[in-house]
Design a protein around this motif. Structure first.
Motif, PDB file in Angstrom:
ATOM      1  N   ALA A 132       0.837  -1.210   0.000  1.00 11.30           N
ATOM      2  CA  ALA A 132       0.000   0.000   0.000  1.00 11.30           C
ATOM      3  C   ALA A 132       0.867   1.253   0.000  1.00 11.30           C
ATOM      4  N   SER A 133       1.916   1.257   0.792  1.00 10.81           N
ATOM      5  CA  SER A 133       2.819   2.408   0.844  1.00 10.81           C
ATOM      6  C   SER A 133       3.571   2.581  -0.475  1.00 10.81           C
ATOM      7  N   HIS A 134       4.117   1.493  -0.997  1.00 15.87           N
ATOM      8  CA  HIS A 134       4.884   1.513  -2.242  1.00 15.87           C
ATOM      9  C   HIS A 134       4.037   2.014  -3.410  1.00 15.87           C
ATOM     10  N   TYR A 135       2.827   1.481  -3.549  1.00 15.97           N
ATOM     11  CA  TYR A 135       1.969   1.879  -4.664  1.00 15.97           C
ATOM     12  C   TYR A 135       1.502   3.327  -4.505  1.00 15.97           C
ATOM     13  N   SER A 136       1.321   3.769  -3.265  1.00 15.20           N
ATOM     14  CA  SER A 136       0.955   5.170  -3.031  1.00 15.20           C
ATOM     15  C   SER A 136       2.082   6.110  -3.449  1.00 15.20           C
ATOM     16  N   GLU A 137       3.318   5.715  -3.176  1.00 14.18           N
ATOM     17  CA  GLU A 137       4.466   6.530  -3.596  1.00 14.18           C
ATOM     18  C   GLU A 137       4.502   6.667  -5.113  1.00 14.18           C
ATOM     19  N   HIS A 138       4.322   5.546  -5.812  1.00 15.19           N
ATOM     20  CA  HIS A 138       4.330   5.605  -7.275  1.00 15.19           C
ATOM     21  C   HIS A 138       3.100   6.323  -7.817  1.00 15.19           C
ATOM     22  N   LEU A 139       1.979   6.217  -7.144  1.00 13.61           N
ATOM     23  CA  LEU A 139       0.785   6.965  -7.536  1.00 13.61           C
ATOM     24  C   LEU A 139       1.093   8.452  -7.532  1.00 13.61           C
ATOM     25  N   GLY A 140       1.781   8.931  -6.506  1.00 16.33           N
ATOM     26  CA  GLY A 140       2.166  10.342  -6.453  1.00 16.33           C
ATOM     27  C   GLY A 140       3.035  10.739  -7.631  1.00 16.33           C
ATOM     28  N   GLN A 141       3.978   9.884  -7.991  1.00 21.65           N
ATOM     29  CA  GLN A 141       4.824  10.173  -9.150  1.00 21.65           C
ATOM     30  C   GLN A 141       3.986  10.231 -10.431  1.00 21.65           C
ATOM     31  N   ILE A 142       3.067   9.297 -10.569  1.00 24.36           N
ATOM     32  CA  ILE A 142       2.214   9.233 -11.764  1.00 24.36           C
ATOM     33  C   ILE A 142       1.355  10.485 -11.869  1.00 24.36           C
ATOM     34  N   LEU A 143       0.761  10.914 -10.779  1.00 21.30           N
ATOM     35  CA  LEU A 143      -0.077  12.114 -10.810  1.00 21.30           C
ATOM     36  C   LEU A 143       0.754  13.359 -11.088  1.00 21.30           C
ATOM     37  N   TYR A 144       1.971  13.406 -10.569  1.00 20.51           N
ATOM     38  CA  TYR A 144       2.837  14.551 -10.834  1.00 20.51           C
ATOM     39  C   TYR A 144       3.205  14.630 -12.312  1.00 20.51           C
ATOM     40  N   ILE A 145       3.543  13.502 -12.918  1.00 17.92           N
ATOM     41  CA  ILE A 145       3.845  13.488 -14.355  1.00 17.92           C
ATOM     42  C   ILE A 145       2.592  13.885 -15.138  1.00 17.92           C
ATOM     43  N   SER A 146       1.432  13.424 -14.693  1.00 18.59           N
ATOM     44  CA  SER A 146       0.171  13.804 -15.346  1.00 18.59           C
ATOM     45  C   SER A 146      -0.013  15.316 -15.316  1.00 18.59           C
ATOM     46  N   LYS A 147       0.277  15.939 -14.174  1.00 14.51           N
ATOM     47  CA  LYS A 147       0.152  17.394 -14.050  1.00 14.51           C
ATOM     48  C   LYS A 147       1.161  18.104 -14.948  1.00 14.51           C
ATOM     49  N   ILE A 148       2.356  17.557 -15.070  1.00 13.46           N
ATOM     50  CA  ILE A 148       3.355  18.131 -15.981  1.00 13.46           C
ATOM     51  C   ILE A 148       2.824  18.104 -17.410  1.00 13.46           C
ATOM     52  N   CYS A 149       2.241  16.978 -17.805  1.00 15.29           N
ATOM     53  CA  CYS A 149       1.736  16.836 -19.175  1.00 15.29           C
ATOM     54  C   CYS A 149       0.533  17.729 -19.443  1.00 15.29           C
ATOM     55  N   LEU A 150      -0.353  17.857 -18.485  1.00 14.17           N
ATOM     56  CA  LEU A 150      -1.632  18.516 -18.726  1.00 14.17           C
ATOM     57  C   LEU A 150      -1.692  19.975 -18.278  1.00 14.17           C
ATOM     58  N   GLY A 151      -0.809  20.369 -17.406  1.00 17.66           N
ATOM     59  CA  GLY A 151      -0.848  21.752 -16.920  1.00 17.66           C
ATOM     60  C   GLY A 151      -2.180  22.075 -16.277  1.00 17.66           C
ATOM     61  N   SER A 152      -2.738  23.227 -16.637  1.00 18.05           N
ATOM     62  CA  SER A 152      -3.973  23.696 -16.003  1.00 18.05           C
ATOM     63  C   SER A 152      -5.205  22.873 -16.385  1.00 18.05           C
ATOM     64  N   SER A 153      -5.099  22.002 -17.388  1.00 20.63           N
ATOM     65  CA  SER A 153      -6.255  21.164 -17.747  1.00 20.63           C
ATOM     66  C   SER A 153      -6.344  19.890 -16.900  1.00 20.63           C
ATOM     67  N   TYR A 154      -5.347  19.672 -16.036  1.00 19.70           N
ATOM     68  CA  TYR A 154      -5.372  18.505 -15.144  1.00 19.70           C
ATOM     69  C   TYR A 154      -6.536  18.639 -14.170  1.00 19.70           C
ATOM     70  N   LYS A 155      -7.297  17.559 -14.011  1.00 16.89           N
ATOM     71  CA  LYS A 155      -8.419  17.538 -13.065  1.00 16.89           C
ATOM     72  C   LYS A 155      -8.003  16.741 -11.838  1.00 16.89           C
ATOM     73  N   THR A 156      -8.155  17.341 -10.682  1.00 15.19           N
ATOM     74  CA  THR A 156      -7.722  16.701  -9.444  1.00 15.19           C
ATOM     75  C   THR A 156      -8.403  15.352  -9.241  1.00 15.19           C
ATOM     76  N   THR A 157      -7.686  14.463  -8.608  1.00 19.61           N
ATOM     77  CA  THR A 157      -8.215  13.134  -8.295  1.00 19.61           C
ATOM     78  C   THR A 157      -8.328  12.955  -6.791  1.00 19.61           C
ATOM     79  N   SER A 158      -8.122  14.023  -6.040  1.00 18.74           N
ATOM     80  CA  SER A 158      -7.945  13.892  -4.589  1.00 18.74           C
ATOM     81  C   SER A 158      -9.175  14.213  -3.758  1.00 18.74           C
ATOM     82  N   ILE A 159     -10.339  14.086  -4.310  1.00 17.43           N
ATOM     83  CA  ILE A 159     -11.529  14.276  -3.497  1.00 17.43           C
ATOM     84  C   ILE A 159     -11.617  13.100  -2.521  1.00 17.43           C
TER      85      ILE A 159
END
Length: 164
Positions: A132-159
């Motif tokens: 759970a910890s390991h996959y959460s760490e990689h999830l953060g990396q994945i979302l950060y790369i997503s934000k880099i790619c999408l900029g202001s069009s990125y829609k939050t997933t953290s509700i």
């Protein structure tokens, strides 16, 4: 609810939350974006998803179920790896279904059973918590790369959603 039910509900809820958030992030991207590498030393989203899948198959399949270990960790991080978004979503569905169903089938006494991980004994409970910890760490990396790619069009997933 007894303690064992609470433990299993928490673990399953966390794995479902990670799976669902991964999919929310990936669904915003196209094939080139999931294979985008921010710099030479960084991984792509495809590398990270394939790595999570490999870790699930090794920790759960090999470690808990005793399947033969066929993991190729080096291939998970290959710079030549290119995987479509749809294939990644499929891999997430299958690997997390395996993880979640395996967790649901465990009994309380299984949590204290020891397996070997990288040459050291670990309880299945420790392994699942580390997953759970390991996959959460990689999830953060994945979302950060997503934000880099999408900029202001990125829609939050953290509700926030209660996981158990």
């Amino acid at each position: 609810m007894d303690i064992s039910s609470l433990i299993f509900a928490q673990l399953v809820g966390k794995f479902e939350e990670i799976r669902d958030t991964l999919k929310k992030g990936l669904n915003q991207l196209d094939d080139d974006e999931v294979n985008y590498r921010p710099n030479y030393e960084s991984n792509t989203i495809a590398n990270l998803v394939v790595h999570i899948e490999g870790n699930i198959l090794q920790r759960i399949g090999t470690g808990i179920h005793g399947y033969q270990d066929e993991r190729s960790r080096e291939n998970e991080f290959s710079r030549e790896l290119y995987v479509t978004k749809d294939e990644l979503l499929n891999r997430i569905d299958h690997s997390f279904a395996f993880l979640i169903e395996s967790t649901k089938k465990l009994q309380y006494e299984d949590l204290l059973r020891e397996i070997e991980v990288r040459g050291k004994p670990r309880t299945i409970y420790e392994v699942l918590q580390q997953c759970a910890s390991h996959y959460s760490e990689h999830l953060g990396q994945i979302l950060y790369i997503s934000k880099i790619c999408l900029g202001s069009s990125y829609k939050t997933t953290s509700i926030y959603k209660k996981t158990f």
